[in-house]
Scaffold this motif. Sequence first.
Motif, mmCIF file in Angstrom:
data_model
loop_
_atom_site.group_PDB
_atom_site.id
_atom_site.type_symbol
_atom_site.label_atom_id
_atom_site.label_comp_id
_atom_site.label_asym_id
_atom_site.label_seq_id
_atom_site.Cartn_x
_atom_site.Cartn_y
_atom_site.Cartn_z
ATOM 1 N N GLU A 130 -4.929 -1.263 9.997
ATOM 2 C CA GLU A 130 -5.614 -2.349 9.284
ATOM 3 C C GLU A 130 -4.714 -3.557 9.040
ATOM 4 O O GLU A 130 -5.182 -4.697 9.054
ATOM 5 C CB GLU A 130 -6.125 -1.844 7.926
ATOM 6 C CG GLU A 130 -7.220 -0.812 8.010
ATOM 7 C CD GLU A 130 -7.504 -0.139 6.676
ATOM 8 O OE1 GLU A 130 -8.471 0.633 6.621
ATOM 9 O OE2 GLU A 130 -6.761 -0.358 5.693
ATOM 10 N N VAL A 131 -3.434 -3.329 8.820
ATOM 11 C CA VAL A 131 -2.538 -4.388 8.361
ATOM 12 C C VAL A 131 -1.826 -5.124 9.501
ATOM 13 O O VAL A 131 -1.678 -6.335 9.460
ATOM 14 C CB VAL A 131 -1.504 -3.795 7.366
ATOM 15 C CG1 VAL A 131 -0.388 -4.763 7.076
ATOM 16 C CG2 VAL A 131 -2.200 -3.379 6.080
ATOM 17 N N HIS A 152 -3.832 2.596 7.437
ATOM 18 C CA HIS A 152 -3.316 1.366 6.826
ATOM 19 C C HIS A 152 -2.536 0.534 7.847
ATOM 20 O O HIS A 152 -2.679 -0.691 7.888
ATOM 21 C CB HIS A 152 -2.415 1.682 5.632
ATOM 22 C CG HIS A 152 -3.169 2.199 4.442
ATOM 23 N ND1 HIS A 152 -2.538 2.786 3.386
ATOM 24 C CD2 HIS A 152 -4.485 2.223 4.138
ATOM 25 C CE1 HIS A 152 -3.432 3.147 2.474
ATOM 26 N NE2 HIS A 152 -4.625 2.822 2.916
ATOM 27 N N VAL A 189 5.476 -7.189 8.486
ATOM 28 C CA VAL A 189 5.110 -5.889 7.925
ATOM 29 C C VAL A 189 6.355 -5.016 7.848
ATOM 30 O O VAL A 189 7.105 -4.894 8.815
ATOM 31 C CB VAL A 189 4.038 -5.185 8.796
ATOM 32 C CG1 VAL A 189 3.706 -3.810 8.236
ATOM 33 C CG2 VAL A 189 2.781 -6.040 8.907
ATOM 34 N N ASP A 240 3.307 -7.839 4.128
ATOM 35 C CA ASP A 240 2.710 -6.559 3.740
ATOM 36 C C ASP A 240 3.752 -5.455 3.845
ATOM 37 O O ASP A 240 4.602 -5.481 4.741
ATOM 38 C CB ASP A 240 1.540 -6.205 4.664
ATOM 39 C CG ASP A 240 0.401 -7.192 4.579
ATOM 40 O OD1 ASP A 240 -0.097 -7.424 3.464
ATOM 41 O OD2 ASP A 240 0.010 -7.740 5.635
ATOM 42 N N LEU A 298 3.933 -1.065 3.690
ATOM 43 C CA LEU A 298 3.281 0.238 3.610
ATOM 44 C C LEU A 298 4.364 1.278 3.352
ATOM 45 O O LEU A 298 5.380 1.300 4.052
ATOM 46 C CB LEU A 298 2.554 0.563 4.907
ATOM 47 C CG LEU A 298 1.554 -0.483 5.383
ATOM 48 C CD1 LEU A 298 0.989 -0.110 6.736
ATOM 49 C CD2 LEU A 298 0.445 -0.657 4.381
ATOM 50 N N LYS A 312 0.866 -1.194 0.000
ATOM 51 C CA LYS A 312 0.000 0.000 0.000
ATOM 52 C C LYS A 312 0.892 1.228 0.000
ATOM 53 O O LYS A 312 1.836 1.320 0.782
ATOM 54 C CB LYS A 312 -0.906 0.029 1.230
ATOM 55 C CG LYS A 312 -2.006 -0.994 1.208
ATOM 56 C CD LYS A 312 -3.009 -0.734 2.317
ATOM 57 C CE LYS A 312 -4.171 -1.703 2.189
ATOM 58 N NZ LYS A 312 -5.324 -1.269 2.973
#
Length: 197
Positions: A17-18, A14, A115, A144, A146, A3
């Motif tokens: 959420e992640v 974000h 992450v 993930d 960001l 993202k």
Amino acid sequence: MIKVSYDMKVYRKHLDEVVRENDVVVELGAHVGRSSLVILDKLSKDSPVKNPIQPLDDSLDLSNGYLISLDNSPEANDPMEKIASDYGNFTFINDDVRLHDCLEKVARMIDKCDVLSIDLGGGYHPDTAFKVYYIWASTLKPRDTLIRNRGLVDFVNSSKTDEDIFSDDGWLESCHSQGMPPQIKEFKLWTDKLDNK
């Protein structure tokens, strides 16, 4: 999943959420720790005993979620030390994430990265933000990623292609076998600040 955002509220939304309870998160560009606190609030509440000094070795307990935050600005030290005194599942490293030794240090500390969170100057230097992302993600292979950077959002929203190349994870399929890259000489072409160290 990757993202890309620019607005700080969107970036932190974000993160909320992640990030999952037992994730291992690596945060590049922690500044004074406001986003770090968003991450830590999402991680397990069963973290180890609060300890203001976390060792930089293999003894980190990553089982209940852990955050490793990095920033090379001097103004980050005091706020991040305060956060470290409040959270046992947190390590702050004052270092330049563009340097190979910094990446190698973090890669040796963890066996996984769920992450990868990158906020390097928000609106500036999309080329550096992308290069740092590419090298760190190809090494750590996060689930993930960001990234907060205005130039990258502008590029993504302005781009069109007829080709269907897509990666489901937080790292690019095109760098699947890269591993830890050799010393990063290109950064010296982009900034003279590295020569002042």
